[in-house]
Write a protein that holds these residues in place. Structure first.
Motif, PDB file in Angstrom:
ATOM      1  N   GLN A 189      39.817  37.428  38.478  1.00  0.00           N
ATOM      2  CA  GLN A 189      38.346  37.749  38.156  1.00  0.00           C
ATOM      3  C   GLN A 189      37.562  36.545  38.155  1.00  0.00           C
ATOM      4  OE1 GLN A 189      37.522  39.658  34.269  1.00  0.00           O
ATOM      5  NE2 GLN A 189      35.571  39.798  34.725  1.00  0.00           N
ATOM      6  N   GLU A 190      36.641  36.405  38.875  1.00  0.00           N
ATOM      7  CA  GLU A 190      35.533  35.244  39.033  1.00  0.00           C
ATOM      8  C   GLU A 190      34.423  35.484  38.263  1.00  0.00           C
ATOM      9  OE1 GLU A 190      36.644  32.332  40.060  1.00  0.00           O
ATOM     10  OE2 GLU A 190      38.624  33.202  40.866  1.00  0.00           O
ATOM     11  N   GLU A 249      48.353  48.379  32.233  1.00  0.00           N
ATOM     12  CA  GLU A 249      47.238  49.038  31.593  1.00  0.00           C
ATOM     13  C   GLU A 249      45.781  48.927  32.232  1.00  0.00           C
ATOM     14  OE1 GLU A 249      46.939  47.596  27.501  1.00  0.00           O
ATOM     15  OE2 GLU A 249      49.123  47.882  26.812  1.00  0.00           O
ATOM     16  N   LEU A 250      45.578  47.807  32.837  1.00  0.00           N
ATOM     17  CA  LEU A 250      44.271  47.680  33.348  1.00  0.00           C
ATOM     18  C   LEU A 250      44.035  48.296  34.928  1.00  0.00           C
ATOM     19  CD1 LEU A 250      43.353  44.076  32.056  1.00  0.00           C
ATOM     20  CD2 LEU A 250      42.793  46.489  31.034  1.00  0.00           C
ATOM     21  N   PHE A 251      45.291  48.176  35.736  1.00  0.00           N
ATOM     22  CA  PHE A 251      45.153  48.311  37.076  1.00  0.00           C
ATOM     23  C   PHE A 251      46.381  49.439  37.343  1.00  0.00           C
ATOM     24  CE2 PHE A 251      44.588  43.655  36.555  1.00  0.00           C
ATOM     25  CZ  PHE A 251      43.062  43.792  36.527  1.00  0.00           C
ATOM     26  N   ALA A 252      45.972  50.265  38.229  1.00  0.00           N
ATOM     27  CA  ALA A 252      46.819  51.269  38.901  1.00  0.00           C
ATOM     28  C   ALA A 252      47.691  50.527  40.311  1.00  0.00           C
ATOM     29  CB  ALA A 252      46.009  52.448  39.588  1.00  0.00           C
ATOM     30  N   SER A 253      47.313  49.385  40.306  1.00  0.00           N
ATOM     31  CA  SER A 253      48.079  48.742  41.498  1.00  0.00           C
ATOM     32  C   SER A 253      48.552  47.511  40.858  1.00  0.00           C
ATOM     33  CB  SER A 253      47.458  48.653  42.673  1.00  0.00           C
ATOM     34  OG  SER A 253      46.269  47.912  42.492  1.00  0.00           O
ATOM     35  N   SER A 254      49.470  46.538  41.590  1.00  0.00           N
ATOM     36  CA  SER A 254      49.715  45.303  41.476  1.00  0.00           C
ATOM     37  C   SER A 254      48.940  44.351  41.407  1.00  0.00           C
ATOM     38  CB  SER A 254      51.031  44.864  41.952  1.00  0.00           C
ATOM     39  OG  SER A 254      51.451  43.594  41.727  1.00  0.00           O
ATOM     40  N   PRO A 255      48.573  43.453  40.819  1.00  0.00           N
ATOM     41  CA  PRO A 255      47.480  42.196  40.954  1.00  0.00           C
ATOM     42  C   PRO A 255      47.956  41.229  42.373  1.00  0.00           C
ATOM     43  CG  PRO A 255      47.965  42.383  38.852  1.00  0.00           C
ATOM     44  CD  PRO A 255      48.930  43.231  39.295  1.00  0.00           C
ATOM     45  N   LEU A 256      49.223  41.570  42.739  1.00  0.00           N
ATOM     46  CA  LEU A 256      50.004  40.985  43.893  1.00  0.00           C
ATOM     47  C   LEU A 256      49.873  41.676  45.136  1.00  0.00           C
ATOM     48  CD1 LEU A 256      53.201  39.413  42.051  1.00  0.00           C
ATOM     49  CD2 LEU A 256      50.823  38.464  42.352  1.00  0.00           C
ATOM     50  N   SER A 257      49.366  42.888  45.165  1.00  0.00           N
ATOM     51  CA  SER A 257      49.359  43.735  46.446  1.00  0.00           C
ATOM     52  C   SER A 257      47.667  43.754  46.901  1.00  0.00           C
ATOM     53  CB  SER A 257      49.478  45.219  45.874  1.00  0.00           C
ATOM     54  OG  SER A 257      48.423  45.848  45.168  1.00  0.00           O
ATOM     55  N   SER A 258      47.790  44.118  48.031  1.00  0.00           N
ATOM     56  CA  SER A 258      46.737  43.833  49.092  1.00  0.00           C
ATOM     57  C   SER A 258      45.455  44.893  48.421  1.00  0.00           C
ATOM     58  CB  SER A 258      46.707  44.136  50.465  1.00  0.00           C
ATOM     59  OG  SER A 258      47.326  45.562  50.691  1.00  0.00           O
ATOM     60  N   ASP A 287      37.193  53.284  32.723  1.00  0.00           N
ATOM     61  CA  ASP A 287      37.016  52.640  31.472  1.00  0.00           C
ATOM     62  C   ASP A 287      37.544  51.393  31.298  1.00  0.00           C
ATOM     63  OD1 ASP A 287      35.520  55.014  30.749  1.00  0.00           O
ATOM     64  OD2 ASP A 287      37.447  55.921  30.142  1.00  0.00           O
ATOM     65  N   THR A 288      37.846  50.732  32.344  1.00  0.00           N
ATOM     66  CA  THR A 288      38.391  49.275  31.957  1.00  0.00           C
ATOM     67  C   THR A 288      37.199  48.338  31.840  1.00  0.00           C
ATOM     68  OG1 THR A 288      40.557  49.664  33.028  1.00  0.00           O
ATOM     69  CG2 THR A 288      39.788  47.139  33.079  1.00  0.00           C
ATOM     70  N   LEU A 289      36.119  48.673  32.924  1.00  0.00           N
ATOM     71  CA  LEU A 289      34.933  47.878  33.058  1.00  0.00           C
ATOM     72  C   LEU A 289      33.950  48.323  31.993  1.00  0.00           C
ATOM     73  CD1 LEU A 289      35.208  47.525  37.043  1.00  0.00           C
ATOM     74  CD2 LEU A 289      35.926  46.045  35.386  1.00  0.00           C
ATOM     75  N   LEU A 290      33.064  47.380  31.921  1.00  0.00           N
ATOM     76  CA  LEU A 290      31.912  47.869  31.014  1.00  0.00           C
ATOM     77  C   LEU A 290      30.633  48.300  31.759  1.00  0.00           C
ATOM     78  CD1 LEU A 290      31.734  44.916  28.598  1.00  0.00           C
ATOM     79  CD2 LEU A 290      32.728  47.009  28.172  1.00  0.00           C
ATOM     80  N   PRO A 291      29.706  49.280  31.394  1.00  0.00           N
ATOM     81  CA  PRO A 291      28.518  49.800  32.146  1.00  0.00           C
ATOM     82  C   PRO A 291      27.550  48.528  32.064  1.00  0.00           C
ATOM     83  CG  PRO A 291      28.639  50.654  29.983  1.00  0.00           C
ATOM     84  CD  PRO A 291      30.092  49.925  30.152  1.00  0.00           C
ATOM     85  N   SER A 292      26.582  48.593  33.193  1.00  0.00           N
ATOM     86  CA  SER A 292      25.576  47.884  33.138  1.00  0.00           C
ATOM     87  C   SER A 292      26.042  46.387  33.453  1.00  0.00           C
ATOM     88  CB  SER A 292      24.631  47.964  32.190  1.00  0.00           C
ATOM     89  OG  SER A 292      23.983  49.337  31.999  1.00  0.00           O
ATOM     90  N   SER A 293      26.872  46.176  34.129  1.00  0.00           N
ATOM     91  CA  SER A 293      27.586  44.777  34.203  1.00  0.00           C
ATOM     92  C   SER A 293      27.775  44.352  35.756  1.00  0.00           C
ATOM     93  CB  SER A 293      28.762  44.718  33.642  1.00  0.00           C
ATOM     94  OG  SER A 293      28.791  44.803  32.195  1.00  0.00           O
ATOM     95  N   THR A 294      27.847  43.114  35.971  1.00  0.00           N
ATOM     96  CA  THR A 294      28.155  42.787  37.301  1.00  0.00           C
ATOM     97  C   THR A 294      29.477  41.956  37.412  1.00  0.00           C
ATOM     98  OG1 THR A 294      25.840  42.406  37.937  1.00  0.00           O
ATOM     99  CG2 THR A 294      27.261  41.097  39.475  1.00  0.00           C
ATOM    100  N   TYR A 295      30.468  42.551  38.254  1.00  0.00           N
ATOM    101  CA  TYR A 295      31.734  41.911  38.348  1.00  0.00           C
ATOM    102  C   TYR A 295      32.123  41.215  39.764  1.00  0.00           C
ATOM    103  CZ  TYR A 295      33.135  44.484  34.157  1.00  0.00           C
ATOM    104  OH  TYR A 295      33.101  45.046  32.876  1.00  0.00           O
ATOM    105  N   CYS A 326      36.266  37.084  48.222  1.00  0.00           N
ATOM    106  CA  CYS A 326      35.666  37.629  46.860  1.00  0.00           C
ATOM    107  C   CYS A 326      34.899  38.832  47.391  1.00  0.00           C
ATOM    108  CB  CYS A 326      34.828  36.660  46.094  1.00  0.00           C
ATOM    109  SG  CYS A 326      35.924  35.077  45.580  1.00  0.00           S
ATOM    110  N   ALA A 327      34.596  39.784  46.392  1.00  0.00           N
ATOM    111  CA  ALA A 327      33.740  40.781  46.518  1.00  0.00           C
ATOM    112  C   ALA A 327      33.148  41.136  45.032  1.00  0.00           C
ATOM    113  CB  ALA A 327      34.348  42.115  46.845  1.00  0.00           C
ATOM    114  N   SER A 328      31.697  41.344  45.143  1.00  0.00           N
ATOM    115  CA  SER A 328      30.873  41.592  43.927  1.00  0.00           C
ATOM    116  C   SER A 328      30.469  42.893  43.919  1.00  0.00           C
ATOM    117  CB  SER A 328      29.793  40.729  43.565  1.00  0.00           C
ATOM    118  OG  SER A 328      30.252  39.457  43.804  1.00  0.00           O
ATOM    119  N   PHE A 329      30.210  43.597  42.639  1.00  0.00           N
ATOM    120  CA  PHE A 329      29.762  45.033  42.617  1.00  0.00           C
ATOM    121  C   PHE A 329      29.062  45.235  41.095  1.00  0.00           C
ATOM    122  CE2 PHE A 329      34.221  45.138  41.292  1.00  0.00           C
ATOM    123  CZ  PHE A 329      34.361  45.729  40.319  1.00  0.00           C
ATOM    124  N   MET A 330      28.371  45.853  40.993  1.00  0.00           N
ATOM    125  CA  MET A 330      27.711  46.350  39.712  1.00  0.00           C
ATOM    126  C   MET A 330      28.302  47.742  39.168  1.00  0.00           C
ATOM    127  SD  MET A 330      23.586  45.776  40.750  1.00  0.00           S
ATOM    128  CE  MET A 330      23.229  46.767  39.209  1.00  0.00           C
TER     129      MET A 330
END
Length: 290
Positions: free
Chosen positions: A91-92, A110-119, A126-134, A150-154
């Protein structure tokens, strides 16, 4: 011309290639020296998640997602040596996820439905907060080097600040069998699409919900049940143009009336109020609300 297969040379070495051309009794020799250096790494990009703000209501340039739903980020990688390819998500930007989110297997589960090592990185709802940019990035590494994309979204805002009220249509005869007017308002959002009203009865609620009845502690079983609607039953679903209705029958005893608000972004907000209803209008003869 001679073409060498990818990864034939090793970085840090100098190679000398000699070609001899012979025709009859004559010949010609040419020599070329090549210094092998580390490659740039595999080509990689991250596809943006699909936006839910097709109408551009939020006016931003980034895709918009619901913080209550899972978010899918797909990495597209072109590697010359797939056997040595490794991927790592990080996460950047944005409200930081808990420490160890990408390295601790239990935390990652707990946070991801996939491995952080996968594509594909699937961030659970409900892991992320509303009204935020990631911003999330993936680093692709193989025998030729590393590259990061990288990819960004709101995350869309959730409706908040609303209320739900319940009043007896006839205050002089307020029992479980008399009509009640249920209304909601104050949500401060222009893109509300529907209201769904629920009744949660303490008598039939799960034991932990009943034990923490009306607790405003966000970690309590009751507060969680208000959002998960565990044990609650629907008694009306109406469009946004209808913010009040009259119901004829309510269960006797201690109840909570919950309203779930849904917007065009598929985000949801909740409000609740409590009351206790008697079988008769004579409170002295009824022990339900003691």
């Amino acid at each position: 011309a001679v073409t060498l297969p990818a990864l034939s040379l090793s970085a840090g070495y100098t190679y000398r290639f000699t070609v001899t051309y012979t025709k009859g009794s004559r010949s010609s020799v040419s020599t070329q020296t090549v210094q092998a250096v580390s490659g740039a790494g595999p080509e990689v990009l991250v596809q943006e998640p699909e936006t839910i703000d097709d109408a551009g209501l939020l006016g931003g340039q980034l895709p918009v997602v619901s913080a209550q739903d899972s978010v899918f980020l797909d990495a597209v990688v072109n590697s010359l040596d797939e056997d040595s390819l490794e991927l790592q998500w990080t996460q950047e930007g944005g409200p930081p996820l808990p420490a160890g989110a990408f390295t601790d297997p239990d935390m990652a589960d707990e946070l991801f439905a996939s491995s952080p090592l996968s594509s594909t990185l699937i961030v659970r709802g409900d892991t992320l907060l509303p009204s935020s940019t990631y911003e999330f990035c993936v680093t692709a590494t193989d025998a030729t080097g590393s590259r990061k994309a990288c990819a960004s979204f709101m995350t869309a805002p959730e409706p908040a600040g609303g209320y739900v009220e319940v009043e007896a249509a006839d205050a002089s005869a307020a029992t479980a069998f008399s009509p009640y007017v249920v209304s909601t308002g104050g949500w401060g959002a222009s893109n509300i699409e529907s209201f769904t009203f629920y009744i949660l009865s303490r008598a039939t609620a799960p034991a932990d919900v009943a034990a923490s009845w009306l607790s405003e502690d966000e970690t309590s079983a009751f507060a969680q049940a208000v959002k998960s609607l565990e044990g609650a039953s629907v008694f009306a679903e109406v469009p946004a143009s209808t913010s009040s209705l009259t119901t004829q029958v309510m269960p006797a005893g201690e109840i909570a009336v919950i309203v779930e608000v849904e917007t065009s972004f598929f985000t949801r907000g909740y409000a609740w109020t409590s009351l206790c209803l008697l079988y008769t209008s004579d409170a002295a003869d009824d022990l339900l609300c003691v």
